[in-house]
Motif scaffolding. Sequence first.
Motif, mmCIF file in Angstrom:
data_model
loop_
_atom_site.group_PDB
_atom_site.id
_atom_site.type_symbol
_atom_site.label_atom_id
_atom_site.label_comp_id
_atom_site.label_asym_id
_atom_site.label_seq_id
_atom_site.Cartn_x
_atom_site.Cartn_y
_atom_site.Cartn_z
ATOM 1 N N PHE A 1 -3.512 3.367 7.509
ATOM 2 C CA PHE A 1 -2.093 3.703 7.602
ATOM 3 C C PHE A 1 -1.935 5.221 7.661
ATOM 4 N N VAL A 2 -1.136 5.671 8.629
ATOM 5 C CA VAL A 2 -0.875 7.101 8.784
ATOM 6 C C VAL A 2 0.561 7.359 8.340
ATOM 7 N N GLY A 3 0.714 8.142 7.277
ATOM 8 C CA GLY A 3 2.056 8.502 6.832
ATOM 9 C C GLY A 3 2.591 9.654 7.680
ATOM 10 N N THR A 4 3.870 9.559 8.073
ATOM 11 C CA THR A 4 4.490 10.626 8.870
ATOM 12 C C THR A 4 5.859 10.974 8.288
ATOM 13 N N ARG A 5 6.356 12.138 8.655
ATOM 14 C CA ARG A 5 7.657 12.583 8.140
ATOM 15 C C ARG A 5 8.823 11.946 8.886
ATOM 16 N N ALA B 1 -12.469 10.464 0.965
ATOM 17 C CA ALA B 1 -11.146 10.648 0.362
ATOM 18 C C ALA B 1 -10.174 9.572 0.820
ATOM 19 N N ASP B 2 -9.512 8.967 -0.147
ATOM 20 C CA ASP B 2 -8.549 7.915 0.170
ATOM 21 C C ASP B 2 -7.444 7.943 -0.892
ATOM 22 N N PRO B 3 -6.259 8.455 -0.574
ATOM 23 C CA PRO B 3 -5.843 8.842 0.775
ATOM 24 C C PRO B 3 -6.440 10.184 1.226
ATOM 25 N N LEU B 4 -6.472 10.352 2.549
ATOM 26 C CA LEU B 4 -6.959 11.592 3.151
ATOM 27 C C LEU B 4 -5.745 12.444 3.520
ATOM 28 N N PRO B 5 -5.568 13.612 2.896
ATOM 29 C CA PRO B 5 -4.386 14.429 3.206
ATOM 30 C C PRO B 5 -4.488 15.073 4.586
ATOM 31 N N GLY B 6 -3.329 15.357 5.163
ATOM 32 C CA GLY B 6 -3.319 16.050 6.456
ATOM 33 C C GLY B 6 -3.791 17.485 6.283
ATOM 34 N N GLU B 7 -4.682 17.932 7.146
ATOM 35 C CA GLU B 7 -5.215 19.294 7.076
ATOM 36 C C GLU B 7 -4.363 20.230 7.936
ATOM 37 N N GLY B 8 -3.397 20.906 7.292
ATOM 38 C CA GLY B 8 -2.536 21.832 8.026
ATOM 39 C C GLY B 8 -1.608 21.143 9.003
ATOM 40 N N THR B 9 -1.398 19.852 8.840
ATOM 41 C CA THR B 9 -0.561 19.094 9.773
ATOM 42 C C THR B 9 0.924 19.329 9.511
ATOM 43 N N ARG B 10 1.732 19.043 10.526
ATOM 44 C CA ARG B 10 3.171 19.253 10.419
ATOM 45 C C ARG B 10 3.929 17.940 10.264
ATOM 46 N N THR B 11 3.493 16.890 10.972
ATOM 47 C CA THR B 11 4.185 15.599 10.928
ATOM 48 C C THR B 11 3.422 14.570 10.108
ATOM 49 N N VAL B 12 2.108 14.563 10.219
ATOM 50 C CA VAL B 12 1.269 13.621 9.464
ATOM 51 C C VAL B 12 1.143 14.097 8.021
ATOM 52 N N THR B 13 1.424 13.193 7.081
ATOM 53 C CA THR B 13 1.322 13.541 5.655
ATOM 54 C C THR B 13 -0.045 13.189 5.089
ATOM 55 N N VAL C 1 0.868 -1.181 0.000
ATOM 56 C CA VAL C 1 0.000 0.000 0.000
ATOM 57 C C VAL C 1 0.904 1.229 0.000
ATOM 58 N N ALA C 2 0.701 2.102 -0.970
ATOM 59 C CA ALA C 2 1.520 3.313 -1.064
ATOM 60 C C ALA C 2 1.055 4.348 -0.032
ATOM 61 N N VAL C 3 2.013 4.815 0.759
ATOM 62 C CA VAL C 3 1.717 5.827 1.780
ATOM 63 C C VAL C 3 2.807 6.891 1.715
ATOM 64 N N ALA C 4 2.428 8.147 1.558
ATOM 65 C CA ALA C 4 3.405 9.232 1.483
ATOM 66 C C ALA C 4 4.031 9.474 2.858
ATOM 67 N N GLY C 5 5.341 9.749 2.855
ATOM 68 C CA GLY C 5 6.036 10.034 4.110
ATOM 69 C C GLY C 5 7.248 9.148 4.290
ATOM 70 N N ASP C 6 8.060 9.458 5.292
ATOM 71 C CA ASP C 6 9.268 8.688 5.577
ATOM 72 C C ASP C 6 9.030 7.566 6.579
ATOM 73 N N ALA C 7 7.862 7.525 7.200
ATOM 74 C CA ALA C 7 7.522 6.463 8.151
ATOM 75 C C ALA C 7 6.036 6.157 8.039
ATOM 76 N N VAL C 8 5.668 4.932 8.441
ATOM 77 C CA VAL C 8 4.264 4.504 8.361
ATOM 78 C C VAL C 8 3.799 4.034 9.736
ATOM 79 N N LEU C 9 2.735 4.658 10.228
ATOM 80 C CA LEU C 9 2.124 4.283 11.498
ATOM 81 C C LEU C 9 0.854 3.496 11.181
ATOM 82 N N GLN C 10 0.884 2.197 11.481
ATOM 83 C CA GLN C 10 -0.273 1.344 11.187
ATOM 84 C C GLN C 10 -1.252 1.391 12.354
ATOM 85 N N VAL C 11 -2.506 1.742 12.038
ATOM 86 C CA VAL C 11 -3.564 1.826 13.050
ATOM 87 C C VAL C 11 -4.544 0.688 12.805
#
Length: 233
Positions: A205-209, A178-190, A149-159
């Motif tokens: 899956f939560v993509g993070t920087r 929306a899938d993927p759902l973009p981060g709304e004004g987020t700093r770490t979550v992509t 599963v493609a997830v944007a970011g340098d790390a993946v947090l599986q929920v």
Amino acid sequence: MARHGLRVPRAGAGGCDAVAVKRRTSLPAGAVLAAAVLLTGCAQQQPSTASSSGAASSSASAGSSSSAGSSSAPPAVTTAPAADGAFPADTAPDTAEASADARVTVTDIRTGRHDGFDRVVLEVEGTGTPGWDVRYVDAASSQGSGEPVAVAGDAVLQVTVTGAGYPYDTGAEEYASADPLPGEGTRTVTEVVFDATYEGTTVAFVGTRSEAPFRVYLLEDPSRLVVEVADQP
């Protein structure tokens, strides 16, 4: 000639003691003068003694009042120090058991920005209390098929939501926005990528920087799983 007894006070260590003085009808002037001096001296001493006693009594009374006042005063109240604002989280897996009767469906997913962290909310409907297993994984793969599963970011947090049920079990419509759902004004979550429900679990899956510290908890009314990811320098 008749004799009369005259009681004249005498100054002594313990005050003025009465002593008998014998006199004739006519006393020498010196004796009369001495008696007058003694009487005057005692008259001056007695108020002083009374005053001292009164002062001691007043002091004792004041001390007693002070003591009574102290004993009746309310105890000091200690106020706990305020929290220092630190983010209580780490990068270790976070898990919690679902209740035995849990059958829930994820109906909505939201992201948001807060002071010091990003928030991801998975709202659920159904019965019972859901559990969770949230952890960083090396790569995202779809449960059931194992496909990447493609997830944007340098790390993946599986929920993983446990105690999940299919829509026909819970009567709730599963998330389909929306899938993927973009981060709304987020700093770490992509972004957040919703995967699927399979054998009692639902995965997103939560993509993070970076592998930033996170914390997980459950809120009610409506029931929702909250994942908060801390800012990184």
